[in-house]
Scaffold this motif. Structure first.
Motif, short mmCIF file in Angstrom:
data_model
loop_
_atom_site.label_atom_id
_atom_site.label_comp_id
_atom_site.label_asym_id
_atom_site.label_seq_id
_atom_site.Cartn_x
_atom_site.Cartn_y
_atom_site.Cartn_z
N ASN A 231 26.32 39.57 13.77
CA ASN A 231 25.26 38.56 13.89
C ASN A 231 24.54 38.60 15.24
OD1 ASN A 231 27.06 37.42 15.70
ND2 ASN A 231 27.73 35.81 14.31
N LYS A 232 24.95 39.53 16.12
CA LYS A 232 24.27 39.78 17.38
C LYS A 232 24.29 38.59 18.34
CE LYS A 232 23.24 43.84 15.90
NZ LYS A 232 24.06 44.99 16.33
N ILE A 233 25.17 37.62 18.14
CA ILE A 233 25.23 36.49 19.07
C ILE A 233 26.63 36.28 19.63
CG2 ILE A 233 23.31 35.28 17.97
CD1 ILE A 233 25.36 33.46 16.61
N ASP A 234 27.60 37.04 19.14
CA ASP A 234 28.97 36.83 19.58
C ASP A 234 29.20 37.50 20.93
OD1 ASP A 234 29.57 35.41 17.33
OD2 ASP A 234 30.32 37.13 16.21
N GLY A 235 28.96 36.75 21.98
CA GLY A 235 29.23 37.24 23.32
C GLY A 235 29.87 36.14 24.13
N MET A 236 30.08 36.40 25.39
CA MET A 236 30.67 35.38 26.25
C MET A 236 29.61 34.54 26.93
SD MET A 236 33.60 37.72 28.06
CE MET A 236 32.65 39.24 28.09
N LEU A 237 28.33 34.93 26.79
CA LEU A 237 27.26 34.30 27.55
C LEU A 237 26.17 33.80 26.63
CD1 LEU A 237 26.97 37.07 30.30
CD2 LEU A 237 28.23 34.91 30.45
N PRO A 238 25.45 32.75 27.07
CA PRO A 238 24.34 32.24 26.25
C PRO A 238 23.14 33.18 26.32
CG PRO A 238 24.43 31.09 28.34
CD PRO A 238 25.65 31.98 28.30
N ALA A 239 22.22 33.00 25.38
CA ALA A 239 20.96 33.75 25.45
C ALA A 239 20.19 33.25 26.67
CB ALA A 239 20.15 33.52 24.18
N ALA A 240 19.71 34.16 27.50
CA ALA A 240 19.10 33.78 28.77
C ALA A 240 17.60 33.99 28.74
CB ALA A 240 19.71 34.59 29.90
N GLN A 241 16.88 33.03 29.34
CA GLN A 241 15.45 33.20 29.55
C GLN A 241 15.17 33.96 30.85
OE1 GLN A 241 15.44 28.89 28.96
NE2 GLN A 241 13.51 29.15 27.85
N LEU A 242 16.17 33.94 31.73
CA LEU A 242 16.06 34.68 32.99
C LEU A 242 17.43 35.28 33.31
CD1 LEU A 242 14.72 35.54 35.68
CD2 LEU A 242 15.38 33.31 36.61
N THR A 243 17.44 36.58 33.56
CA THR A 243 18.67 37.26 33.99
C THR A 243 18.43 37.82 35.38
OG1 THR A 243 19.23 37.88 31.71
CG2 THR A 243 20.33 39.08 33.49
N VAL A 244 19.31 37.45 36.31
CA VAL A 244 19.20 37.90 37.70
C VAL A 244 20.40 38.78 38.03
CG1 VAL A 244 19.09 37.21 40.12
CG2 VAL A 244 18.00 35.78 38.37
N PHE A 245 20.12 39.98 38.51
CA PHE A 245 21.17 40.84 39.05
C PHE A 245 21.08 40.77 40.57
CE2 PHE A 245 20.80 42.81 34.83
CZ PHE A 245 22.14 42.87 34.48
N ASP A 246 21.97 39.98 41.17
CA ASP A 246 22.07 39.95 42.62
C ASP A 246 23.05 41.05 43.03
OD1 ASP A 246 21.93 39.23 45.29
OD2 ASP A 246 22.04 37.08 44.87
N GLU A 247 22.94 41.51 44.28
CA GLU A 247 23.71 42.69 44.69
C GLU A 247 23.45 43.83 43.69
OE1 GLU A 247 27.54 40.80 46.98
OE2 GLU A 247 27.60 40.71 44.80
N ALA A 248 22.19 43.96 43.33
CA ALA A 248 21.80 44.89 42.26
C ALA A 248 21.97 46.34 42.65
CB ALA A 248 20.33 44.63 41.87
N HIS A 249 22.12 46.63 43.93
CA HIS A 249 22.32 48.02 44.34
C HIS A 249 23.63 48.57 43.79
CE1 HIS A 249 24.56 45.69 47.30
NE2 HIS A 249 25.30 46.77 47.50
N GLN A 250 24.59 47.68 43.46
CA GLN A 250 25.87 48.14 42.94
C GLN A 250 25.86 48.32 41.42
OE1 GLN A 250 29.61 46.66 44.21
NE2 GLN A 250 28.85 45.90 46.16
N LEU A 251 24.81 47.86 40.76
CA LEU A 251 24.76 47.93 39.30
C LEU A 251 24.85 49.36 38.77
CD1 LEU A 251 24.40 46.44 36.61
CD2 LEU A 251 21.92 46.62 36.94
N PRO A 252 24.14 50.35 39.33
CA PRO A 252 24.24 51.71 38.77
C PRO A 252 25.67 52.25 38.74
CG PRO A 252 22.32 51.56 40.19
CD PRO A 252 23.08 50.27 40.36
#
Length: 715
Positions: A231-252
């Motif tokens: 159903n594409k909604i079973d996750g641990m997090l709500p659907a977000a209107q804004l997603t922020v990656f802080d400390e984004a240099h570590q994401l890769p």
């Protein structure tokens, strides 16, 4: 209730309301002690507001002290959007949840429902806590008293977050006994404490919250759960209107690890050990558990010996394509897997008799699946090696192959396209890895499925002001809005960059470490300790630590020496702060995420430009791919990666408006190589010198230091 109605007037644009919030007479200035808006912070906030309204993407490089958390939180709160903030580690998670979000919410007169969600190993597991109490299995002599503290904590806490129990350090060896992992969690169907489970309660709160703070790995896990769900909604997090990656240099790096697969010989032994423990405790009649354990351990030991026999040693990280005798591992590998399979047969025979054993069986299945994949690969590698030998023999003696298997073009490559297979030799085992060349496609699909607005922010995302490398890594198009706001710190007045006249680093790490210590010692004396020595390898750490210890003893210097590995990282940093005059020697894990303000840190010594080792399997494969496509791997990959890492290391020095110090880089290539200009452009705007006496003067005569100096660089 909203105390600032004009800020929430729907007739006003979000940009106008953001600007009003940061105005000299706005709510932040009036209600937040010591707050003073910075130009870069306001511009960042306005750019984030635009991205939010347009459901766009923003790359935001904000120097230390810009105030980036308020910059992206302000438009988020004013808009009422559902926001997910993903960080690289727990310190920033706690800062956001306990400090920044409450302060900003109070200033805006909002009652914001926020949640912090960490990995399950951060929460007390009531089932495992009870089991430890009943079985009495404890790691250390003083663990009993700590266990009593954890039990009392579990009775009164609302969150179960171990960070709240300060009496038991987060690094204590008891915590793994009373917390769970994905592999040993019994889950909703088996756990008798599921309804009161702290992980379950934390996830429920997150799904109901407007702002959720997580870490990068947990975010990726939640998105993966959604993609796998029908159903594409079973996750641990709500659907977000804004997603922020802080400390984004570590994401890769984190995403590369997440999208890859791996297993280690230690896992085989660990599963066998737990099987023996559970089997003898609950299913003594189910199998000869000790024999099965011994069988696995013996064959794993044989496999480790075989790894050593083909020339690998502890610390090696090698692509399978570069291991000449790799195919020789097939026989011992198969024997280890057969022993592991016999353990699985015992699990299957006892299925349904005990929840702990059944859960361990599920873990066994995931590891065994990886073993089977590597078995197939080793078979191909052996076949390819035989084909090469046959082809060589045929060229030397055509008649020799008349009755042998015909040559084949079976590749020694892995079955997964765009993946790198490599082996890592650890102290406690051998790890077999399959890592993607790039995660950009998977990540792009993930973002497109989620929708909404996206902000990627860090103090270090560009190389010399160019974001091309980062955009490519995370799968963003070149036209993505990317901005850089410099730190408000006055670096020219707060610091000095010293480049000593040393020979360029060669392949001899130990020799260079000796030169670094000799060059740094006069500055360490002038600084009165208060030094970070940041090295690019563990070998350099050990050599530098030995030499510094000898100098401290010979000179009867009073400064404590702290060395990576002597105690947990967080403990070392806290001890460094507490001592106030210490010297800390560490490798790459100390180059970022370390915040020491004030006089305790006045000198940062970096041994050399942090280029990835030339034989690193992932770096080599990615450079080969760039070269094959007609690109320049050094300028497109190696140099940008090194610059971003170097900026992180340099960023340890100045953490506030009142900090002062010297940054010493012991790598003359910055001045001698053409690419050095790009590196210098990325570093803070310190006064630069190559004269040791001028750098020492920074500590000895700070009031007169800048007399007669102009802004012209001498490097």
């Amino acid at each position: 209730m909203k105390d600032e109605p004009l800020l929430f007037d729907p007739k006003r644009s979000l940009a106008d309301r953001v600007a009003a919030t940061f105005a000299p007479n706005g709510p932040l200035a009036r209600k937040t002690q010591g707050f003073s808006a910075r130009a870069g912070q306001v511009e960042f906030a306005l750019a984030a507001a635009e991205a939010l309204e347009k459901k766009g993407t923003l790359i935001a490089e904000a120097g230390t002290g810009t105030g980036k958390t308020f910059a992206y939180l302000t438009p988020a709160l004013l808009s009422g959007a559902t926001v997910i903030i993903s960080t690289a580690g727990k310190p920033l998670q706690d800062q956001l949840f306990k400090k920044d979000i409450p302060i900003l919410s109070r200033a805006l007169g909002l009652n914001v429902r926020a949640a912090v969600l960490k990995g399950r190993s951060n929460y007390v597991c009531l089932h495992r806590l009870k089991r430890v109490r009943e079985e009495g299995l404890l790691p250390e002599r003083d663990s009993y008293e700590k266990l009593r503290k954890i039990e009392r904590f579990a009775e009164i806490t609302k969150t179960g977050d171990k960070a709240e129990l300060t009496d038991v350090p987060e690094t204590d060896r008891l915590w793994p006994y009373v917390t769970s992992t994905r592999e040993n969690c019994l889950g909703s169907e088996r756990c008798p404490h599921y309804e009161e489970c702290f992980v379950k309660l934390a996830r429920e709160k997150a799904l109901e919250s407007q702002i959720v703070v997580v870490n990068h790995h947990l975010y990726l896990s939640s998105m993966a759960m959604k993609r796998q769900s029908e159903n594409k909604i079973d996750g641990m997090l709500p659907a977000a209107q804004l997603t922020v990656f802080d400390e984004a240099h570590q994401l890769p790096q984190i995403a590369t690890d997440f999208f890859g697969t791996k297993f280690s010989t230690y896992q085989l032994q660990d599963i066998a050990s737990e099987a023996r423990q559970y089997g003898e405790a609950y299913l003594r009649d189910g199998a000869k558990w000790s024999n099965l354990y011994d069988d696995v351990v013996k064959h794993v030991y044989d496999l480790r010996l075989a790894v050593m026999e083909i020339g690998l040693v502890e610390g090696d990280r090698k692509s399978v394509q570069t291991i000449e005798r790799f195919h020789e591992l097939r026989a011992p590998f198969n024997e280890a897997v057969k022993a592991f399979e016999r353990l699985g047969n015992a699990f299957e025979a006892n299925k349904g008799r005990n929840d702990e054993v059944d859960t361990l069986y599920e873990y066994w299945k995931t590891v065994y699946a990886e073993c089977e994949r590597w078995q197939k690969f080793l078979k191909k590698a052996e076949k390819a090696e035989k084909a090469q030998q046959n082809a060589k023999a045929e060229s030397e003696n055509p008649a020799s192959l008349s009755e042998t298997e015909p040559a084949t073009d079976a590749p020694a490559d892995g079955p997964s396209k765009g993946m790198i297979r490599w082996v890592e030799v650890l102290q406690n085992g051998v790890r077999f890895n399959e890592t993607p060349l790039s995660f950009s496609n998977e990540f792009r699909e993930m973002r497109e499925a989620e929708g909404g607005a996206w902000v990627f922010t860090s103090a270090t995302l560009s190389a010399g002001g160019n974001f091309k490398h980062y955009l490519m890594e995370v799968g963003l198009p070149p036209e993505t809005p990317a901005h850089s706001w410099e730190s408000p710190f006055v670096y020219w007045e707060q610091g000095c960059f010293y480049l000593p006249n040393l020979p360029a680093p060669a392949n001899n790490t130990l020799e260079h470490a000796g030169r670094v210590v000799e060059a740094a010692w006069p500055l360490i004396n002038a600084a009165g300790g208060r030094t970070f020595v940041l090295c690019t390898s563990l070998a350099a750490v050990n050599r530098a630590a030995d030499l510094l210890e000898a100098k401290l003893k010979a000179n009867r210097s009073p400064w404590p020496l702290l060395v990576q590995g002597e105690m947990p990282r967080a403990t070392l940093i806290e001890e460094f702060r507490r001592r106030g005059n210490a010297i800390l020697v560490g490798s790459m894990s100390f180059w970022e995420g370390v915040d020491v303000r004030g006089d305790a840190l006045s000198l940062v010594v970096i041994d050399k430009i942090p280029f990835a080792p030339p034989d690193d399997p992932i770096t080599t494969a990615r450079c080969d791919a760039i070269r094959a496509s007609g690109g320049n791997p050094f300028f497109e990959y190696s140099l940008p990666e090194a610059i971003i890492a170097l900026k992180q290391g340099a960023g340890r020095l100045i953490r506030s408006e009142t900090d002062r110090g010297v940054l010493m880089l012991c790598d003359s290539r910055v001045a001698e190589k053409p690419y050095g200009k790009r590196i210098l452009k990325s570093l803070p705007d310190f006064y630069r010198t190559r004269r040791a006496e001028k750098a020492i003067e920074f500590f000895l005569n700070p009031t007169a230091y800048y007399e007669g100096l102009d802004r012209k660089s001498v490097v």
